[in-house]
Design a protein around this motif. Structure first.
Motif, PDB file in Angstrom:
ATOM      1  N   GLY A 366     -22.971  77.060  61.719  1.00  0.00           N
ATOM      2  CA  GLY A 366     -23.568  77.269  63.030  1.00  0.00           C
ATOM      3  C   GLY A 366     -22.568  77.220  64.159  1.00  0.00           C
ATOM      4  N   LEU A 367     -21.282  77.351  63.852  1.00  0.00           N
ATOM      5  CA  LEU A 367     -20.237  77.254  64.872  1.00  0.00           C
ATOM      6  C   LEU A 367     -20.326  78.375  65.900  1.00  0.00           C
ATOM      7  CD1 LEU A 367     -17.291  76.351  62.477  1.00  0.00           C
ATOM      8  CD2 LEU A 367     -18.266  74.850  64.218  1.00  0.00           C
ATOM      9  N   GLN A 368     -20.825  79.529  65.503  1.00  0.00           N
ATOM     10  CA  GLN A 368     -20.873  80.659  66.419  1.00  0.00           C
ATOM     11  C   GLN A 368     -21.983  80.538  67.456  1.00  0.00           C
ATOM     12  OE1 GLN A 368     -21.669  80.597  63.296  1.00  0.00           O
ATOM     13  NE2 GLN A 368     -23.601  81.669  62.932  1.00  0.00           N
ATOM     14  N   LYS A 369     -22.873  79.542  67.281  1.00  0.00           N
ATOM     15  CA  LYS A 369     -24.022  79.408  68.191  1.00  0.00           C
ATOM     16  C   LYS A 369     -23.910  78.219  69.135  1.00  0.00           C
ATOM     17  CE  LYS A 369     -27.260  81.532  64.926  1.00  0.00           C
ATOM     18  NZ  LYS A 369     -28.545  81.384  64.219  1.00  0.00           N
ATOM     19  N   ILE A 370     -22.785  77.523  69.128  1.00  0.00           N
ATOM     20  CA  ILE A 370     -22.652  76.309  69.936  1.00  0.00           C
ATOM     21  C   ILE A 370     -21.431  76.388  70.827  1.00  0.00           C
ATOM     22  CG2 ILE A 370     -23.865  74.839  68.274  1.00  0.00           C
ATOM     23  CD1 ILE A 370     -21.144  73.952  67.235  1.00  0.00           C
ATOM     24  N   ARG A 371     -21.412  75.468  71.811  1.00  0.00           N
ATOM     25  CA  ARG A 371     -20.262  75.356  72.698  1.00  0.00           C
ATOM     26  C   ARG A 371     -20.044  73.877  72.994  1.00  0.00           C
ATOM     27  NH1 ARG A 371     -24.619  76.598  75.883  1.00  0.00           N
ATOM     28  NH2 ARG A 371     -24.921  75.279  77.739  1.00  0.00           N
ATOM     29  N   THR A 372     -18.923  73.557  73.587  1.00  0.00           N
ATOM     30  CA  THR A 372     -18.596  72.169  73.912  1.00  0.00           C
ATOM     31  C   THR A 372     -19.656  71.560  74.824  1.00  0.00           C
ATOM     32  OG1 THR A 372     -16.234  72.646  73.717  1.00  0.00           O
ATOM     33  CG2 THR A 372     -16.859  70.662  74.926  1.00  0.00           C
ATOM     34  N   GLY A 373     -20.125  70.372  74.451  1.00  0.00           N
ATOM     35  CA  GLY A 373     -21.121  69.647  75.253  1.00  0.00           C
ATOM     36  C   GLY A 373     -22.545  70.041  74.986  1.00  0.00           C
ATOM     37  N   ALA A 374     -22.793  71.092  74.225  1.00  0.00           N
ATOM     38  CA  ALA A 374     -24.155  71.542  73.958  1.00  0.00           C
ATOM     39  C   ALA A 374     -24.852  70.572  73.006  1.00  0.00           C
ATOM     40  CB  ALA A 374     -24.133  72.945  73.363  1.00  0.00           C
ATOM     41  N   PRO A 375     -26.170  70.351  73.194  1.00  0.00           N
ATOM     42  CA  PRO A 375     -26.916  69.471  72.287  1.00  0.00           C
ATOM     43  C   PRO A 375     -27.093  70.143  70.934  1.00  0.00           C
ATOM     44  CG  PRO A 375     -28.412  70.494  73.837  1.00  0.00           C
ATOM     45  CD  PRO A 375     -27.041  70.873  74.290  1.00  0.00           C
ATOM     46  N   VAL A 376     -26.967  69.368  69.893  1.00  0.00           N
ATOM     47  CA  VAL A 376     -27.109  69.893  68.544  1.00  0.00           C
ATOM     48  C   VAL A 376     -27.934  68.938  67.696  1.00  0.00           C
ATOM     49  CG1 VAL A 376     -24.971  71.234  68.513  1.00  0.00           C
ATOM     50  CG2 VAL A 376     -24.904  68.817  67.887  1.00  0.00           C
ATOM     51  N   LYS A 377     -28.477  69.487  66.625  1.00  0.00           N
ATOM     52  CA  LYS A 377     -29.228  68.706  65.657  1.00  0.00           C
ATOM     53  C   LYS A 377     -28.475  68.776  64.337  1.00  0.00           C
ATOM     54  CE  LYS A 377     -33.709  68.385  63.347  1.00  0.00           C
ATOM     55  NZ  LYS A 377     -35.028  69.042  63.131  1.00  0.00           N
ATOM     56  N   ALA A 378     -27.876  67.660  63.930  1.00  0.00           N
ATOM     57  CA  ALA A 378     -27.010  67.647  62.742  1.00  0.00           C
ATOM     58  C   ALA A 378     -27.837  67.555  61.468  1.00  0.00           C
ATOM     59  CB  ALA A 378     -26.042  66.472  62.815  1.00  0.00           C
TER      60      ALA A 378
END
Length: 389
Positions: A366-378
């Protein structure tokens, strides 16, 4: 009439109050709900420190453990070749027969000389005994007696000389059979029956090569060797002397050689033209699969690193400066970038020496859908959602 007007007015005030309270709570709930909806599911790998054995691949060439060039040690005519070209020969096995007639004659002559010397000793000894008795009665002069003593001693010396000549003749007769000095496989013959050969000639009659065991000569850069020694002395690496001597081999076609070798020694000088150090390993070679001159790659054990962090390569990228970087899930469940220091690849993973620690959740999907500081669900990478892939 007034009561009926007041009652609806009260209801209206209460309704407005409820709407006002609801209006105050709605933005916070909406923001929380929106935040939850914005958290992007990502696949992560939870890193764990471990002890790993570090290995190094080195290029090398196969060389024979022993090579013997067969040369005659006496002059003569080759009578027979006593081996099959390409066959295995044993140490001491006769390979060529040089005409022995002249050497047999020399042996016979030396044996006759010994017999003559022994007879001369008996004669001079008897004469000495007679002169000894006659000297007591002054029947012979002191000079005659001294000459008898000298003759007896000369006869004994002649016997020793004859025995030495016999030994030399027997050695030459033995050398008329040209024998193999080692076990190994013999190559083609450079001479045939009837050829004249000379003692210690420069041209070899044939060559015997020992292929089992066999050597592999490796090269390692001096900078790598220095770095390894520093890592061991500083305690970053520990070394088991038994493990360190074990060597595994990869053949030219990429397959692994089934026999394990042993590291025999390392040169103590650096080649000034290549900046490398030579190492030698010994391998069993019963199938004769390894042949001198073959190119191979050997895997040697450098040492054991405790508390190592291994990170999947798919989770590591590089920034514009060329530095290795990774994205991890922070304690606030947001994307946190890290700049790393890596040592080497081990299989499909990087050995990370700085930038990641035990327990970090490395984002690999999922690296292509995120950016620094964005909330994520691991979620674990193996069971992460399709949307995270």
């Amino acid at each position: 009439m007034q009561r009926s007007r007041i009652f609806p007015l009260g209801i209206s005030v209460m309704a407005m109050a409820v709407l006002f309270i609801s209006g105050c709570e709605q933005p916070e709930q909406a923001r929380a709900k929106a935040h939850a909806m914005q958290a992007t599911p990502v696949g992560v790998v939870t890193l764990k420190s471990q002890s790993i054995t570090l290995t190094k691949e080195l290029p090398g060439r196969v060389s024979a453990s022993q090579i013997a060039e067969i040369r005659p040690q006496v002059d003569g005519i080759i009578q027979h070749r006593l081996f099959v070209e390409g066959a295995e020969v044993k140490k001491g096995q006769a390979l060529y027969q040089i005409d022995p007639a002249i050497f047999e004659a020399q042996v016979s002559t030396s044996k006759a000389a010994i017999k003559k010397a022994e007879a001369n000793i008996a004669n001079t000894k008897a004469k000495l005994e007679r002169y000894k008795n006659l000297l007591a009665t002054k029947a012979v002069s002191q000079q005659d007696y001294d000459e008898a003593v000298a003759s007896f001693k000369g006869a004994k010396a002649d016997l020793l000389t004859s025995k030495a000549q016999l030994q030399t003749a027997e050695i030459n007769l033995n050398y008329s059979k040209v024998k193999s000095p080692i076990n190994g496989q013999i190559g083609k013959s450079e001479v045939t029956a009837g050829a004249l050969v000379n003692a210690n000639q420069t041209t070899a009659l044939s060559t015997v090569t020992q292929l089992d065991p066999i050597y592999v000569d490796l090269t390692q850069s001096s900078s790598e060797l220095t770095r390894l020694k520093q890592a061991i002395s500083s305690g970053h690496l520990s070394r088991d002397s038994k493990q360190h001597s074990v060597v595994k081999l990869m053949l030219e076609d990429g397959t692994t050689y089934k026999h394990t070798g042993t590291l025999k020694f390392s040169e103590v000088t650096v080649n000034p033209s290549t900046g490398s150090v030579s190492l030698r390993a010994e391998f069993p070679n019963p199938e004769k699969l390894l042949l001198p001159g073959m190119y191979v790659r050997a895997k040697i054990i450098e040492g054991v690193k405790d508390g190592a962090i291994l990170a999947p390569q798919r989770g590591i990228s590089r920034n514009t400066k060329g530095e290795p970087t990774a994205l991890v899930v922070s304690k606030e469940n947001t994307v946190e970038p890290r700049v790393l220091t890596v040592d080497r690849t081990i299989g499909s993973q990087w050995l990370v020496t700085d930038g990641l620690v035990d327990g970090d959740q490395l984002i690999v999907e999922g690296l292509q859908k995120i950016r620094t500081g964005a909330p994520v669900k691991a979620e674990p990478a193996d069971s992460s959602l399709n949307t995270a892939k």
